[in-house]
Design an enzyme around this catalytic site. Structure first.
Site, PDB file in Angstrom:
ATOM      1  CG  LEU A  45     -27.778  10.544 -30.246  1.00 54.10           C
ATOM      2  CD1 LEU A  45     -28.153  10.357 -28.779  1.00 54.10           C
ATOM      3  CD2 LEU A  45     -28.807   9.911 -31.142  1.00 54.10           C
ATOM      4  CG  ASP A  46     -29.830  15.980 -34.650  1.00 58.87           C
ATOM      5  OD1 ASP A  46     -28.804  15.735 -35.316  1.00 58.87           O
ATOM      6  OD2 ASP A  46     -30.986  15.873 -35.089  1.00 58.87           O
ATOM      7  CE  LYS A  47     -26.801  23.007 -27.763  1.00 61.49           C
ATOM      8  NZ  LYS A  47     -26.802  24.474 -27.963  1.00 61.49           N
TER       9      LYS A  47
END
Length: 323
Positions: free
Chosen positions: A138-140
Site C-alpha cells: 500500500l502507498d505510504k
C-alpha cells in the site's frame, strides 16, 4: 544466514516439451520460477545426473531431478519494535490494518521504520521469506488491509493468486467532483515521462484495470468504492486523476484544491488540511494458501475519512441537495 536445501523428484511424462524452469516450478511449487531459474543458471540442478544450466532447455518427461542449493536470506533490514494492527494471524499468514505514515518496504528516504522492520520483530522467522513475506504493498499514506506470508510456500501461492487476479481488494476513497455513476477504467500505467516519482496513464505502460462505483454523492465530491483487478503503483490515484476526479489530499495527482463556494470554515479547513490521499483498503478476500478456505476481512474506515465524510454530508444537506 543461509540454509542448504536438497530437492529430489521426477519430471512428469505430461510435461513433455516444457521449458526446464517451468517444469521445475510445477514440480516444486514452494519455490518461485525466478528462484528456480537462478538455481539452474548457478548449476545447482542436475537431470539424470548431468548438470542442467539452461532454463530454456526442453524436458522429455521421466528425468530424475536433484537440486542442491543455498537458500539465502533476502532481507537485510533490522527488526524494530513497531506496533502493527494485526487483524488475523496463523502459522502461514497474517493480515494487518496499516496505518497512515507507515511505509511498507525500505527505500530511499525510508531505510527503517517500515512495515518490513516491524514484521522482522514480530515474527523473526519471516527473515527466511523473500521480502519478509510482503505480497502486495500500500502507498505510504494509504491505510487498510494487507496480507503477509509467513512461509515460502504461502508466499509463492499468494503471489500466484494475485497474478491470476484471484485475490479481491476493495478500497474506499473520496474524490474531487461529483460523479454520477460508476464504471471501469482500463488504461495502462507507467512511469511519468518527466516526473520520475510519479506514475501516469501512458500507451507504453502496463495493463491496469480499476472498477469503481459511487457510494455517496456530495455537493462537489464523491465517496467511492473501488476494486482493483491489477496492482500497479498508485493505480487508483492515477486512474481517478485521469478521469478528472483526483482523490482529496493526494500530494501527487490532485493539484491545488479549488475553494468550495459556501462551505463552512470547518469543511474548507478539512479539505485543505487533509494530509494524505483519502484512500483506504477496506476489504480483502482470498483463499487461504494452505487450507483453501475462503476468508474475508473488513477494516473500518479511519477517523480522518469518517470526519471528512460527515462534513461533506452536512454541507450537502445544508445546501439543499438530496441524492
Amino acid at each position: 544466514m543461509t540454509q542448504q536445501i536438497e530437492l529430489n523428484g521426477n519430471i512428469s511424462e505430461t510435461q513433455l516439451g516444457q521449458r526446464l524452469d517451468q517444469a521445475l516450478a510445477e514440480c516444486f511449487p514452494d519455490y518461485s520460477r525466478s528462484r528456480i531459474k537462478e538455481w539452474i543458471l548457478a548449476e545447482n540442478v542436475t537431470l539424470d545426473g548431468r548438470i542442467a544450466s539452461k532454463p530454456r532447455e526442453k524436458v522429455v518427461g521421466g528425468e530424475q531431478i536433484r537440486i542442491v542449493a543455498e537458500l539465502e536470506d533476502e532481507v537485510t533490514s533490522r527488526p524494530q519494535d513497531i506496533p502493527l494492527n494485526i487483524v488475523y494471524e496463523d502459522e502461514d499468514i497474517l493480515v494487518i490494518n496499516k496505518t497512515a505514515d507507515l511505509v511498507v518496504h525500505p527505500g530511499a528516504g525510508n531505510m527503517d521504520g517500515t512495515v518490513l522492520n516491524a514484521l522482522l520483530h514480530h515474527c523473526p522467522e519471516i527473515v527466511n521469506v523473500p521480502r519478509a513475506g510482503i505480497v502486495h504493498r500500500l502507498d505510504k499514506d494509504t491505510t487498510g488491509l494487507m496480507v503477509v506470508a509467513k512461509t515460502v510456500p504461502a508466499q509463492t501461492h499468494l503471489v500466484s493468486r494475485l497474478q491470476a487476479r484471484d485475490i479481491t481488494r476493495e478500497y474506499e476513497a473520496i474524490a474531487h467532483g461529483m460523479m454520477t455513476a460508476g464504471g471501469l477504467v482500463d488504461e495502462p500505467i507507467g512511469r511519468h515521462p518527466q516526473r520520475r516519482t510519479h506514475m501516469a496513464v501512458t500507451e507504453i505502460g502496463k495493463p491496469a484495470v480499476t472498477h469503481y462505483r459511487v457510494a455517496e454523492k456530495f455537493r462537489a465530491h464523491t465517496r467511492l468504492r473501488l476494486r482493483l483487478e491489477t496492482g500497479r503503483t498508485h493505480q487508483i490515484r492515477v486512474h481517478m486523476a485521469h478521469l478528472g476526479h483526483p482523490l482529496i489530499g493526494d500530494p501527487f495527482y490532485s493539484g491545488r484544491p479549488r475553494p468550495l463556494k459556501g462551505a463552512s470554515e470547518d469543511l474548507r479547513n478539512a479539505i485543505r488540511g487533509f494530509g494524505r490521499q483519502a484512500l483506504h483498503a477496506a476489504m480483502l478476500r482470498l483463499e487461504h494458501p494452505m487450507t483453501g478456505e475462503l476468508m474475508t476481512w473488513q477494516a473500518p474506515i479511519p477517523d480522518d475519512m469518517v470526519k471528512l465524510t460527515e462534513l461533506l454530508r452536512t454541507d450537502t444537506q445544508e445546501h439543499g441537495f438530496d441524492y
